[in-house]
Design a protein around this motif. Structure first.
Motif, PDB file in Angstrom:
ATOM      1  N   LYS A   1       2.692   2.171   7.717  1.00  0.00           N
ATOM      2  CA  LYS A   1       3.232   3.528   7.542  1.00  0.00           C
ATOM      3  C   LYS A   1       2.142   4.574   7.701  1.00  0.00           C
ATOM      4  CE  LYS A   1       7.257   2.139   4.991  1.00  0.00           C
ATOM      5  NZ  LYS A   1       7.820   1.805   3.697  1.00  0.00           N
ATOM      6  N   THR A   2       0.937   4.248   7.187  1.00  0.00           N
ATOM      7  CA  THR A   2      -0.173   5.206   7.296  1.00  0.00           C
ATOM      8  C   THR A   2      -1.100   4.851   8.461  1.00  0.00           C
ATOM      9  OG1 THR A   2      -1.415   3.909   5.701  1.00  0.00           O
ATOM     10  CG2 THR A   2      -0.141   5.745   4.824  1.00  0.00           C
ATOM     11  N   HIS A   3      -0.834   3.747   9.151  1.00  0.00           N
ATOM     12  CA  HIS A   3      -1.622   3.282  10.303  1.00  0.00           C
ATOM     13  C   HIS A   3      -3.103   3.110   9.982  1.00  0.00           C
ATOM     14  CE1 HIS A   3       1.861   4.192  12.878  1.00  0.00           C
ATOM     15  NE2 HIS A   3       1.905   5.365  12.287  1.00  0.00           N
ATOM     16  N   THR A   4      -3.391   2.606   8.818  1.00  0.00           N
ATOM     17  CA  THR A   4      -4.793   2.305   8.537  1.00  0.00           C
ATOM     18  C   THR A   4      -4.908   1.177   7.517  1.00  0.00           C
ATOM     19  OG1 THR A   4      -6.978   3.296   8.199  1.00  0.00           O
ATOM     20  CG2 THR A   4      -5.225   4.019   6.688  1.00  0.00           C
ATOM     21  N   ARG A   5      -6.137   0.735   7.271  1.00  0.00           N
ATOM     22  CA  ARG A   5      -6.352  -0.345   6.295  1.00  0.00           C
ATOM     23  C   ARG A   5      -6.167   0.160   4.885  1.00  0.00           C
ATOM     24  NH1 ARG A   5     -11.032  -3.603   8.717  1.00  0.00           N
ATOM     25  NH2 ARG A   5      -9.909  -4.316  10.558  1.00  0.00           N
ATOM     26  N   LEU A   6      -5.700  -0.725   4.055  1.00  0.00           N
ATOM     27  CA  LEU A   6      -5.626  -0.422   2.623  1.00  0.00           C
ATOM     28  C   LEU A   6      -7.006  -0.696   2.031  1.00  0.00           C
ATOM     29  CD1 LEU A   6      -2.171  -2.108   2.028  1.00  0.00           C
ATOM     30  CD2 LEU A   6      -2.664   0.338   1.833  1.00  0.00           C
TER      31      LEU A   6
ATOM     32  N   ILE B   1      12.637   0.173  11.568  1.00  0.00           N
ATOM     33  CA  ILE B   1      13.350   1.190  10.812  1.00  0.00           C
ATOM     34  C   ILE B   1      13.432   0.790   9.341  1.00  0.00           C
ATOM     35  CG2 ILE B   1      15.607   2.315  10.499  1.00  0.00           C
ATOM     36  CD1 ILE B   1      15.836   2.110  13.635  1.00  0.00           C
ATOM     37  N   LYS B   2      13.750  -0.492   9.100  1.00  0.00           N
ATOM     38  CA  LYS B   2      13.896  -0.963   7.715  1.00  0.00           C
ATOM     39  C   LYS B   2      12.569  -1.064   6.985  1.00  0.00           C
ATOM     40  CE  LYS B   2      17.998  -3.887   7.428  1.00  0.00           C
ATOM     41  NZ  LYS B   2      18.402  -5.285   7.594  1.00  0.00           N
ATOM     42  N   GLU B   3      11.547  -1.613   7.678  1.00  0.00           N
ATOM     43  CA  GLU B   3      10.324  -1.972   6.956  1.00  0.00           C
ATOM     44  C   GLU B   3       9.116  -1.108   7.263  1.00  0.00           C
ATOM     45  OE1 GLU B   3       9.604  -6.098   7.787  1.00  0.00           O
ATOM     46  OE2 GLU B   3      11.695  -6.596   7.380  1.00  0.00           O
ATOM     47  N   ARG B   4       9.128  -0.417   8.403  1.00  0.00           N
ATOM     48  CA  ARG B   4       7.915   0.294   8.786  1.00  0.00           C
ATOM     49  C   ARG B   4       8.118   1.807   8.848  1.00  0.00           C
ATOM     50  NH1 ARG B   4       5.221  -3.994  13.203  1.00  0.00           N
ATOM     51  NH2 ARG B   4       4.992  -5.693  11.719  1.00  0.00           N
ATOM     52  N   GLY B   5       9.231   2.271   8.249  1.00  0.00           N
ATOM     53  CA  GLY B   5       9.455   3.707   8.098  1.00  0.00           C
ATOM     54  C   GLY B   5       9.624   4.482   9.399  1.00  0.00           C
ATOM     55  N   ARG B   6      10.284   3.895  10.414  1.00  0.00           N
ATOM     56  CA  ARG B   6      10.437   4.576  11.706  1.00  0.00           C
ATOM     57  C   ARG B   6      11.859   5.074  11.921  1.00  0.00           C
ATOM     58  NH1 ARG B   6       6.075   2.066  14.218  1.00  0.00           N
ATOM     59  NH2 ARG B   6       4.613   1.920  12.494  1.00  0.00           N
ATOM     60  N   THR B   7      12.007   5.930  12.974  1.00  0.00           N
ATOM     61  CA  THR B   7      13.346   6.380  13.396  1.00  0.00           C
ATOM     62  C   THR B   7      13.678   5.665  14.708  1.00  0.00           C
ATOM     63  OG1 THR B   7      12.383   8.164  14.708  1.00  0.00           O
ATOM     64  CG2 THR B   7      12.991   8.698  12.430  1.00  0.00           C
ATOM     65  N   ILE B   8      14.982   5.699  15.082  1.00  0.00           N
ATOM     66  CA  ILE B   8      15.398   5.076  16.345  1.00  0.00           C
ATOM     67  C   ILE B   8      14.619   5.707  17.496  1.00  0.00           C
ATOM     68  CG2 ILE B   8      17.295   4.838  18.015  1.00  0.00           C
ATOM     69  CD1 ILE B   8      19.197   4.453  15.805  1.00  0.00           C
ATOM     70  N   GLU B   9      14.507   7.048  17.448  1.00  0.00           N
ATOM     71  CA  GLU B   9      13.830   7.777  18.539  1.00  0.00           C
ATOM     72  C   GLU B   9      12.374   7.337  18.665  1.00  0.00           C
ATOM     73  OE1 GLU B   9      15.692   9.198  16.170  1.00  0.00           O
ATOM     74  OE2 GLU B   9      17.386   9.866  17.402  1.00  0.00           O
ATOM     75  N   SER B  10      11.680   7.181  17.530  1.00  0.00           N
ATOM     76  CA  SER B  10      10.259   6.830  17.610  1.00  0.00           C
ATOM     77  C   SER B  10      10.081   5.401  18.110  1.00  0.00           C
ATOM     78  CB  SER B  10       9.535   7.075  16.280  1.00  0.00           C
ATOM     79  OG  SER B  10       9.860   6.066  15.352  1.00  0.00           O
ATOM     80  N   VAL B  11      10.980   4.507  17.721  1.00  0.00           N
ATOM     81  CA  VAL B  11      10.870   3.118  18.203  1.00  0.00           C
ATOM     82  C   VAL B  11      11.114   3.081  19.715  1.00  0.00           C
ATOM     83  CG1 VAL B  11      11.768   0.753  18.050  1.00  0.00           C
ATOM     84  CG2 VAL B  11      11.606   2.138  15.989  1.00  0.00           C
ATOM     85  N   ALA B  12      12.129   3.841  20.179  1.00  0.00           N
ATOM     86  CA  ALA B  12      12.454   3.851  21.608  1.00  0.00           C
ATOM     87  C   ALA B  12      11.295   4.425  22.421  1.00  0.00           C
ATOM     88  CB  ALA B  12      13.726   4.667  21.843  1.00  0.00           C
TER      89      ALA B  12
END
Ligand code: UZR
Ligand code: MG
Length: 207
Positions: free
Chosen positions: A92-97, A148-159
């Motif tokens: 979600k934040t695109h970085t290491r924890l 969408i379910k697990e990584r906090g994305r929208t349909i548009e962003s995945v497409a």
């Protein structure tokens, strides 16, 4: 300790690599055999120095998005019987924890990830190379649902991501890496025969 058996499982995003890995792992943990699973996803580079906007624009489907040097060092350490500090990554934040996880060496190490067979310098580290080969339209549908379910994305962003990076990078890097595999698995993680064949190979190697 004998040098561990290292199994690399690769294929497109959404191909069923993770389920295949899970099913292989479960077969062994049920028998009380120690297996360590490592995911290439955890080795995506830390991007704390970048703003969110720049992180969102990064190409995560290119081999350079991963810190393969660290993965290599970790495989070497596990081979030498040393523990590793396994990184954790946040999609979600695109970085290491900030936290890492101490993992101990095991006789069987299963690695899974999209670029594991696409880097020539990593290939000699693996004892068994598996490619999970699933039609791209099926991969896309699964990925859409998961992201969408697990990584906090929208349909548009995945497409958009699919068209701009996932598909072209698949053809450039992942698809050609299929030919480096020892075994090509169709039907993903539910292919029981492929699972049984690979399990029995591992069992033989552990004798
Ligand atoms: P798997 N990925 C992201 O979307 N964001 C990140 O910060 C890191 C990775 C995606 C990446 C790739 N691509 O296709 C996928 N894009 O994670 C690989 N676009 O993960 O094998 O679990 O699907
Ligand atoms: Mg996965």
């Amino acid at each position: 300790m004998q040098s561990p058996l290292i199994i690399a499982i690769s294929g497109a995003s959404g191909s069923g690599k993770s389920l295949f890995t899970e099913n292989l792992f479960n077969g062994f943990s049920a028998q009380g055999r120690p297996v360590q699973v490592l995911r290439e996803d955890h080795y995506y580079r830390a991007q704390d120095h970048l703003l969110m906007e720049a992180r969102e624009k990064n190409n995560y489907d290119h081999p350079n998005a991963f810190e393969h040097e660290l993965l290599k060092a970790h495989l070497q350490a596990l081979r030498d019987g040393q523990p590793i500090d396994y990184p954790h990554y946040c999609f979600k934040t695109h970085t290491r924890l900030p936290d890492t996880e101490r993992l101990n060496p095991a006789p069987v190490i299963i690695l899974e990830g999209i670029m594991l067979l696409a880097r020539a310098d990593l290939l000699p580290l693996y004892d068994v190379k598996i490619f999970v080969d699933t039609p791209l339209d099926i991969c896309l549908m699964r990925r859409m649902i998961r992201d969408i379910k697990e990584r906090g994305r929208t349909i548009e962003s995945v497409a958009k991501q699919y068209e701009e990076t996932v598909k072209p990078m698949y053809h450039q890097f992942i698809e050609p890496s299929r030919f480096t595999a020892d075994v090509v698995v169709t039907q993903g993680g539910k292919n029981q025969i492929a699972l049984d064949v690979i399990k029995s190979h591992i069992q033989q190697a552990l004798l």
